[in-house]
Design a protein around this motif. Structure first.
Motif, mmCIF file in Angstrom:
data_model
loop_
_atom_site.group_PDB
_atom_site.id
_atom_site.type_symbol
_atom_site.label_atom_id
_atom_site.label_comp_id
_atom_site.label_asym_id
_atom_site.label_seq_id
_atom_site.Cartn_x
_atom_site.Cartn_y
_atom_site.Cartn_z
ATOM 1 N N ALA A 1 0.830 -1.215 0.000
ATOM 2 C CA ALA A 1 0.000 0.000 0.000
ATOM 3 C C ALA A 1 0.858 1.256 0.000
ATOM 4 N N ILE A 2 1.971 1.217 0.714
ATOM 5 C CA ILE A 2 2.896 2.355 0.719
ATOM 6 C C ILE A 2 3.518 2.529 -0.661
ATOM 7 N N VAL A 3 3.959 1.430 -1.253
ATOM 8 C CA VAL A 3 4.572 1.485 -2.584
ATOM 9 C C VAL A 3 3.560 1.997 -3.614
ATOM 10 N N ALA A 4 2.335 1.522 -3.531
ATOM 11 C CA ALA A 4 1.308 1.926 -4.499
ATOM 12 C C ALA A 4 1.082 3.432 -4.471
ATOM 13 N N ALA A 5 1.034 4.008 -3.282
ATOM 14 C CA ALA A 5 0.815 5.450 -3.165
ATOM 15 C C ALA A 5 1.980 6.238 -3.736
ATOM 16 N N LEU A 6 3.190 5.757 -3.484
ATOM 17 C CA LEU A 6 4.372 6.463 -3.991
ATOM 18 C C LEU A 6 4.520 6.319 -5.500
ATOM 19 N N ALA A 7 4.055 5.194 -6.041
ATOM 20 C CA ALA A 7 4.221 4.923 -7.474
ATOM 21 C C ALA A 7 3.214 5.666 -8.340
ATOM 22 N N LYS A 8 2.281 6.368 -7.730
ATOM 23 C CA LYS A 8 1.282 7.094 -8.519
ATOM 24 C C LYS A 8 1.901 8.223 -9.332
ATOM 25 N N ASN A 9 2.981 8.808 -8.806
ATOM 26 C CA ASN A 9 3.568 9.981 -9.456
ATOM 27 C C ASN A 9 5.013 9.785 -9.902
ATOM 28 N N THR A 10 5.479 8.553 -9.874
ATOM 29 C CA THR A 10 6.849 8.284 -10.311
ATOM 30 C C THR A 10 6.919 6.888 -10.900
ATOM 31 N N ALA A 11 7.909 6.645 -11.710
ATOM 32 C CA ALA A 11 8.057 5.335 -12.333
ATOM 33 C C ALA A 11 8.395 4.286 -11.285
ATOM 34 N N LEU A 12 7.718 3.135 -11.345
ATOM 35 C CA LEU A 12 7.908 2.091 -10.351
ATOM 36 C C LEU A 12 9.356 1.628 -10.286
ATOM 37 N N GLU A 13 9.972 1.432 -11.449
ATOM 38 C CA GLU A 13 11.342 0.925 -11.464
ATOM 39 C C GLU A 13 12.333 1.894 -10.819
ATOM 40 N N ALA A 14 11.954 3.159 -10.708
ATOM 41 C CA ALA A 14 12.846 4.149 -10.106
ATOM 42 C C ALA A 14 12.873 4.048 -8.580
ATOM 43 N N ILE A 15 11.834 3.473 -7.975
ATOM 44 C CA ILE A 15 11.767 3.447 -6.517
ATOM 45 C C ILE A 15 11.926 2.053 -5.919
ATOM 46 N N VAL A 16 11.853 1.021 -6.743
ATOM 47 C CA VAL A 16 11.914 -0.351 -6.230
ATOM 48 C C VAL A 16 13.357 -0.781 -6.012
ATOM 49 N N GLY A 17 13.644 -1.287 -4.794
ATOM 50 C CA GLY A 17 14.996 -1.712 -4.479
ATOM 51 C C GLY A 17 15.205 -3.210 -4.493
ATOM 52 N N ASN A 18 14.122 -3.996 -4.330
ATOM 53 C CA ASN A 18 14.261 -5.451 -4.367
ATOM 54 C C ASN A 18 12.962 -6.101 -4.854
ATOM 55 N N ASP A 19 13.029 -7.381 -5.157
ATOM 56 C CA ASP A 19 11.877 -8.096 -5.701
ATOM 57 C C ASP A 19 10.713 -8.150 -4.716
ATOM 58 N N GLU A 20 11.025 -8.216 -3.426
ATOM 59 C CA GLU A 20 9.978 -8.281 -2.414
ATOM 60 C C GLU A 20 9.070 -7.056 -2.462
ATOM 61 N N THR A 21 9.622 -5.922 -2.843
ATOM 62 C CA THR A 21 8.837 -4.702 -2.949
ATOM 63 C C THR A 21 7.784 -4.822 -4.049
ATOM 64 N N ILE A 22 8.172 -5.398 -5.176
ATOM 65 C CA ILE A 22 7.226 -5.596 -6.279
ATOM 66 C C ILE A 22 6.148 -6.597 -5.886
ATOM 67 N N ALA A 23 6.545 -7.665 -5.193
ATOM 68 C CA ALA A 23 5.578 -8.667 -4.758
ATOM 69 C C ALA A 23 4.558 -8.070 -3.791
ATOM 70 N N ALA A 24 5.022 -7.208 -2.892
ATOM 71 C CA ALA A 24 4.116 -6.555 -1.945
ATOM 72 C C ALA A 24 3.122 -5.664 -2.669
ATOM 73 N N LEU A 25 3.597 -4.941 -3.668
ATOM 74 C CA LEU A 25 2.711 -4.097 -4.470
ATOM 75 C C LEU A 25 1.651 -4.933 -5.176
#
Length: 248
Positions: free
Chosen positions: A167-191
């Motif tokens: 939920a935190i990642v989803a809110a942040l990704a609304k205004n920026t490219a996802l690949e720019a903020i993701v640091g590991n695979d677990e972050t994508i899985a959580a999203l």
């Protein structure tokens, strides 16, 4: 899309957190129920929340406080610890009970997670209920490296902490490219988990193993409270190791 110089790393449990490296900002999640209760306690006017992984240490430290200015919350296995005033329910956090008092708390999972990142320059706690306050902090302050640490259940993965991270990642990704903020695979899985369940968060919490455990202990109303998104405008932040207070 705007540039957002923040990298998010999600770790399912405290045991997976890199050591001895520390991030610019650490966010601890224990949706069921420690970080939800911490948010609710500070929202109700608690002076601070002091977290302990050890119950004996909690008792010794809180003994130094006047009885009328302290509350002790102890939980193990979803049940209240004998000798404490409270268990770990956010529903107990009312203004008449908490105003100007310090909450001394020890829980099965969440306080362990706080302990493992307390040396970070900035430590926040997040739950579904205060997700937007955490997001606002990250958008405003833009710490370069952010670790989101799930508390899990006794060292294992938990759905509820992962969906909150998503939920935190989803809110942040609304205004920026996802690949720019993701640091590991677990972050994508959580999203992905959040995107699948964002319209039925209570349903997910009810399916989670700890949700099932709490339902078995007649904590249905706790699950309903914990499943709410963006209902508390509160940002718990560590002001000294183990002590969280409302961000002014």
């Amino acid at each position: 899309m705007t540039e957002f110089p923040v990298k998010l790393f999600f770790y399912h449990t405290p045991e997976l957190v890199p050591n001895p490296v520390t991030p610019d900002c650490a966010i601890v999640i224990d949706v069921l129920r420690a970080t939800t209760t911490i948010a609710a306690a500070l929202h109700a006017g608690a002076e601070a929340v002091q977290a302990f992984k050890d119950l004996d240490e909690l008792m010794q430290t809180s003994d130094a406080w006047p009885v009328d200015r302290r509350l002790r919350a102890g939980e193990r296995g979803g049940k209240m610890v004998e000798g404490c005033d409270l268990g770990n329910s956010p529903l107990d956090c009312t203004v008449d009970r908490f105003a100007d008092r310090r909450l001394f708390i020890s829980t099965t999972n969440g306080t362990r997670a706080l302990n493992c990142v307390q040396s970070a320059p900035v430590v926040l706690t997040a739950a579904l209920v205060n997700r937007q306050s955490v997001v606002h902090y990250l958008q405003t302050n833009q710490p370069e490296t952010v670790w989101i640490v799930g508390s899990g259940w006794e060292g294992s993965y938990s759905l509820e902490d992962s969906v909150c991270a998503g939920a935190i990642v989803a809110a942040l990704a609304k205004n920026t490219a996802l690949e720019a903020i993701v640091g590991n695979d677990e972050t994508i899985a959580a999203l992905a988990l959040f995107q699948q369940w964002e319209h039925n968060l209570l349903g997910l919490l009810e399916k989670a193993s700890h949700g099932q455990r709490l339902l078995g202990l007649n904590n249905t109303e706790d699950l309903k409270f914990c499943a709410q998104l963006d209902t508390l405008e509160i940002l718990p932040q560590q002001r000294e190791p183990g002590i969280l207070a409302k961000t002014v």
